[in-house]
Design a protein around this motif. Structure first.
Motif, short mmCIF file in Angstrom:
data_model
loop_
_atom_site.label_atom_id
_atom_site.label_comp_id
_atom_site.label_asym_id
_atom_site.label_seq_id
_atom_site.Cartn_x
_atom_site.Cartn_y
_atom_site.Cartn_z
N HIS A 28 0.84 -1.21 0.00
CA HIS A 28 0.00 0.00 0.00
C HIS A 28 0.87 1.26 0.00
CE1 HIS A 28 -3.54 2.41 0.74
NE2 HIS A 28 -2.99 2.93 1.82
N ILE A 29 1.98 1.24 0.73
CA ILE A 29 2.88 2.39 0.79
C ILE A 29 3.67 2.51 -0.50
CG2 ILE A 29 4.90 3.36 1.96
CD1 ILE A 29 3.93 1.92 4.50
N LEU A 30 4.26 1.41 -0.94
CA LEU A 30 5.15 1.46 -2.10
C LEU A 30 4.41 1.62 -3.43
CD1 LEU A 30 7.83 -1.21 -1.12
CD2 LEU A 30 7.93 1.28 -0.86
N SER A 31 3.13 1.33 -3.45
CA SER A 31 2.37 1.52 -4.70
C SER A 31 1.95 2.98 -4.89
CB SER A 31 1.14 0.61 -4.72
OG SER A 31 0.24 0.99 -3.70
N ASN A 32 2.03 3.77 -3.83
CA ASN A 32 1.71 5.19 -3.91
C ASN A 32 2.89 5.91 -4.56
OD1 ASN A 32 1.32 7.94 -3.41
ND2 ASN A 32 0.28 7.55 -1.47
N GLN A 33 2.71 6.38 -5.79
CA GLN A 33 3.82 6.98 -6.54
C GLN A 33 4.31 8.27 -5.91
OE1 GLN A 33 5.68 5.65 -8.93
NE2 GLN A 33 4.44 3.83 -8.56
N ASP A 34 3.43 9.01 -5.24
CA ASP A 34 3.85 10.25 -4.58
C ASP A 34 4.87 9.94 -3.48
OD1 ASP A 34 3.79 13.04 -3.97
OD2 ASP A 34 2.49 12.57 -2.27
N ILE A 35 4.59 8.92 -2.68
CA ILE A 35 5.51 8.53 -1.61
C ILE A 35 6.76 7.90 -2.19
CG2 ILE A 35 5.82 6.97 0.34
CD1 ILE A 35 2.84 7.35 0.96
N ARG A 36 6.56 7.00 -3.14
CA ARG A 36 7.70 6.26 -3.72
C ARG A 36 8.72 7.20 -4.35
NH1 ARG A 36 8.20 0.68 -5.09
NH2 ARG A 36 10.35 0.45 -5.73
N SER A 37 8.26 8.28 -4.98
CA SER A 37 9.17 9.22 -5.64
C SER A 37 10.03 9.99 -4.64
CB SER A 37 8.40 10.19 -6.52
OG SER A 37 7.60 11.04 -5.72
N LYS A 38 9.61 10.04 -3.38
CA LYS A 38 10.36 10.77 -2.36
C LYS A 38 11.39 9.91 -1.64
CE LYS A 38 6.51 13.86 -1.47
NZ LYS A 38 5.50 14.31 -0.52
N LEU A 39 11.40 8.62 -1.92
CA LEU A 39 12.28 7.70 -1.22
C LEU A 39 13.54 7.40 -2.03
CD1 LEU A 39 9.68 5.08 0.04
CD2 LEU A 39 10.51 7.11 1.23
N SER A 40 14.62 7.19 -1.32
CA SER A 40 15.85 6.72 -1.97
C SER A 40 15.75 5.19 -2.09
CB SER A 40 17.08 7.11 -1.16
OG SER A 40 17.19 6.30 -0.01
N PRO A 41 16.55 4.58 -2.95
CA PRO A 41 16.52 3.11 -3.04
C PRO A 41 16.85 2.44 -1.70
CG PRO A 41 17.70 4.03 -4.91
CD PRO A 41 17.40 5.17 -3.98
N HIS A 42 17.73 3.05 -0.92
CA HIS A 42 18.09 2.48 0.38
C HIS A 42 16.92 2.54 1.35
CE1 HIS A 42 22.25 2.09 -0.80
NE2 HIS A 42 22.25 3.34 -1.20
N GLU A 43 16.10 3.56 1.23
CA GLU A 43 14.93 3.66 2.10
C GLU A 43 13.88 2.63 1.72
OE1 GLU A 43 14.96 8.31 3.45
OE2 GLU A 43 14.23 7.85 1.44
N VAL A 44 13.74 2.34 0.45
CA VAL A 44 12.82 1.28 0.01
C VAL A 44 13.30 -0.06 0.56
CG1 VAL A 44 11.89 0.06 -1.97
CG2 VAL A 44 12.09 2.54 -2.05
N ASP A 45 14.62 -0.30 0.48
CA ASP A 45 15.18 -1.53 1.05
C ASP A 45 14.94 -1.59 2.56
OD1 ASP A 45 16.07 -2.29 -1.43
OD2 ASP A 45 18.14 -1.62 -1.10
N PHE A 46 15.12 -0.45 3.25
CA PHE A 46 14.87 -0.40 4.69
C PHE A 46 13.42 -0.78 5.00
CE2 PHE A 46 12.95 2.15 8.09
CZ PHE A 46 13.59 1.60 9.18
N LEU A 47 12.47 -0.21 4.25
CA LEU A 47 11.06 -0.53 4.49
C LEU A 47 10.78 -2.01 4.27
CD1 LEU A 47 8.96 2.41 3.02
CD2 LEU A 47 8.88 1.51 5.33
N ARG A 48 11.36 -2.57 3.23
CA ARG A 48 11.16 -4.01 2.96
C ARG A 48 11.74 -4.87 4.08
NH1 ARG A 48 12.30 -3.12 -3.23
NH2 ARG A 48 10.14 -2.98 -3.95
N GLN A 49 12.95 -4.55 4.53
CA GLN A 49 13.56 -5.31 5.61
C GLN A 49 12.81 -5.12 6.92
OE1 GLN A 49 17.63 -4.02 5.60
NE2 GLN A 49 18.13 -5.15 3.74
N TYR A 50 12.34 -3.91 7.18
CA TYR A 50 11.56 -3.65 8.38
C TYR A 50 10.27 -4.45 8.36
CZ TYR A 50 9.36 -0.98 12.13
OH TYR A 50 8.76 -0.62 13.30
N SER A 51 9.60 -4.46 7.21
CA SER A 51 8.36 -5.22 7.07
C SER A 51 8.61 -6.71 7.27
CB SER A 51 7.73 -4.97 5.70
OG SER A 51 6.56 -5.72 5.55
N THR A 52 9.69 -7.21 6.71
CA THR A 52 10.05 -8.63 6.87
C THR A 52 10.29 -8.95 8.34
OG1 THR A 52 11.02 -8.68 4.67
CG2 THR A 52 11.68 -10.42 6.20
N SER A 53 11.00 -8.07 9.05
CA SER A 53 11.26 -8.28 10.48
C SER A 53 9.96 -8.29 11.28
CB SER A 53 12.18 -7.19 11.01
OG SER A 53 13.43 -7.24 10.40
#
Length: 194
Positions: free
Chosen positions: A97-122
């Motif tokens: 839901h967060i990553l599909s929002n293009q407005d939010i996604r455009s504000k994130l760095s690739p490392h922040e996307v990785d952080f969110l994925r790892q955080y969600s996995t944890s």
């Protein structure tokens, strides 16, 4: 007219950006250029202090600037990580839901996307041990009064498997369902309590 800049000015700009983000309660676009400029300044300062054994006032200023720049970089990234964690929990732990929002996604760095994925996995790994008893992604700001809730479908969300069977949630319909089965859909904005 020459553009004069003092050591640490770039780090001050980064902190001002974090403050602006906090005051407006928004996540601003990741400022990659400014972060890279501060890192370049750090390397230049470290080269200047590297081979000098004399303790001079200039060396103390360089060392102080190095430490301050590091603190500002860490504060900026900590602020952004906190904002991302808040967004994750506000969305009920729904990373797509967060990553599909293009407005939010455009504000994130690739490392922040990785952080969110790892955080969600944890969070999901932690949650797996007791997901039958407790949903840690459910909202705790408004505790439920009833086990069942009447909901209105705001956006189509397809067929959902509940404890009592499958339900096809189509826009405009109303359902009386168990809160635990659809809490995440309310948080994500697909359903609305009536």
């Amino acid at each position: 007219m020459t553009d004069t800049r003092q050591f640490g000015d770039l780090a001050t700009q980064l902190i001002a950006e974090s403050r602006r983000s906090t005051l407006t309660d928004t996540l601003l676009k990741y400022n990659d250029n400014l972060v890279r400029s501060i890192i370049r300044e750090q390397r230049d300062l470290e080269k200047m202090t590297e081979n000098n054994q004399n303790v001079t006032p200039a060396m103390l200023i360089y060392q102080t600037t190095i430490v301050r720049n590091k603190r500002c970089l860490l504060a900026y990234h900590k602020h952004r990580m906190d904002r991302l964690r808040d967004m994750y929990w506000t969305a009920g732990g729904a990373l797509p839901h967060i990553l599909s929002n293009q407005d939010i996604r455009s504000k994130l760095s690739p490392h922040e996307v990785d952080f969110l994925r790892q955080y969600s996995t944890s969070v999901m790994d932690y949650r797996a041990g007791f997901s039958n008893e407790l949903d840690i992604t459910a909202s705790i700001t408004h505790p439920p009064k009833d086990l069942h809730v009447l909901v209105h479908v705001i956006r189509d969300c397809g067929i959902i498997q509940t404890e009592l069977g499958t339900i096809d949630f189509q826009k405009g319909q109303r359902f009386m369902v168990r809160r635990a089965d659809i809490e995440h859909l309310i948080v994500q904005g697909y359903l609305e309590e009536v």
